[in-house]
Write an enzyme that holds these catalytic residues in place. Structure first.
Site, mmCIF file in Angstrom:
data_model
loop_
_atom_site.group_PDB
_atom_site.id
_atom_site.type_symbol
_atom_site.label_atom_id
_atom_site.label_comp_id
_atom_site.label_asym_id
_atom_site.label_seq_id
_atom_site.Cartn_x
_atom_site.Cartn_y
_atom_site.Cartn_z
ATOM 1 N N SER A 1 0.809 -1.219 0.000
ATOM 2 C CA SER A 1 0.000 0.000 0.000
ATOM 3 C C SER A 1 0.844 1.272 0.000
ATOM 4 O O SER A 1 0.367 2.333 -0.402
ATOM 5 C CB SER A 1 -0.954 0.013 1.200
ATOM 6 O OG SER A 1 -0.246 0.142 2.412
ATOM 7 N N LYS B 1 0.483 4.415 7.007
ATOM 8 C CA LYS B 1 -0.125 5.289 6.005
ATOM 9 C C LYS B 1 0.379 6.722 6.191
ATOM 10 O O LYS B 1 0.977 7.066 7.201
ATOM 11 C CB LYS B 1 -1.656 5.277 6.129
ATOM 12 C CG LYS B 1 -2.320 3.940 5.822
ATOM 13 C CD LYS B 1 -2.222 3.561 4.359
ATOM 14 C CE LYS B 1 -3.000 2.289 4.054
ATOM 15 N NZ LYS B 1 -2.362 1.096 4.646
#
Length: 227
Positions: free
Chosen positions: A145, A182
């Site tokens: 990701s 993230k």
């Protein structure tokens, strides 16, 4: 480890330096770095020894790049096996350098502190100058990701434990029972956790939803030679 070919003491010293640099950063040293570390007057002296190692088949030299050195055969196997030699301790530092002992966190159990002992897979020893901000632990990255930020599956993310982070920083965040890496973005009403890969959606944390910053990404150790 005994190699099939006989190396001079200086060649062995350079090979050890290459292995250590790859383990530490995922990349081999430049000729200038080898010369500086071993006290050569110029990078040309390092190049001569590298050419000799290439002729003996323990490394391969790749043209067109300053770090174009690849380990081969026994030299590569020796590096890959080194992580298992000391009962879960793996050194990513050069001899004589000050070291940090960093726990490597594997999978994090739901609801438990990220640094709980049962999460620690092993301990890595790294140079204390490797990162600008001192980390408290390493977290093994799972998934792609954050690919476009250069963070790949299997990499070791160096994390400084903190509950505070600024917009745009890469964080380790806990969402309920899940831990994720993230990029943080705070809006007036919600918190957004952005992936660095268009295949992954943005995570939106609404007011009242369980959310906590566990740490700040301060560096990375490539998985290239840690498999």
């Amino acid at each position: 480890m005994q190699f099939a070919v006989k190396l001079t003491a200086r060649q062995q010293q350079i090979l050890d330096l290459i292995q250590s640099a790859i383990a530490r950063t995922g990349a081999p040293p430049t000729r200038a770095e080898i010369a500086n570390e071993l006290g050569f007057k110029s990078a040309n002296a390092a190049e001569e020894h590298l050419q000799a190692l290439a002729r003996k088949g323990v490394i391969e030299l790749v043209s067109g790049t300053s770090r174009g050195i690849r380990l081969k055969g026994d030299a590569l196997r020796s590096l890959n096996e080194s992580r298992h030699r000391e009962g879960g301790q793996f050194s990513l530092s050069l001899p004589g350098m000050s070291q940090l002992a960093l726990p490597l966190i594997g999978r994090v159990a739901a609801g438990s502190p990220i640094l709980a002992q049962e999460h620690v897979d092993q301990t890595y020893y790294v140079e204390n100058t490797l990162f600008q901000r001192q980390p408290d632990y390493l977290l093994k990255v799972r998934g792609m990701s954050m690919r476009d930020a250069g963070i790949m599956d299997g990499d070791l993310l160096a994390v400084q434990a903190t509950k505070e982070a600024r917009n745009g920083q890469i964080v380790v965040a806990r969402l309920g029972d899940e831990v994720t890496v993230k990029r943080l973005k705070r809006n007036k009403q919600v918190i957004e956790l952005h992936a660095e890969n268009p295949d992954y959606p943005t995570i939106v944390v609404q007011p009242g939803e369980p959310f906590e910053i566990e740490g700040l990404a301060v560096g990375l150790i490539r998985n290239t030679m840690l498999m």
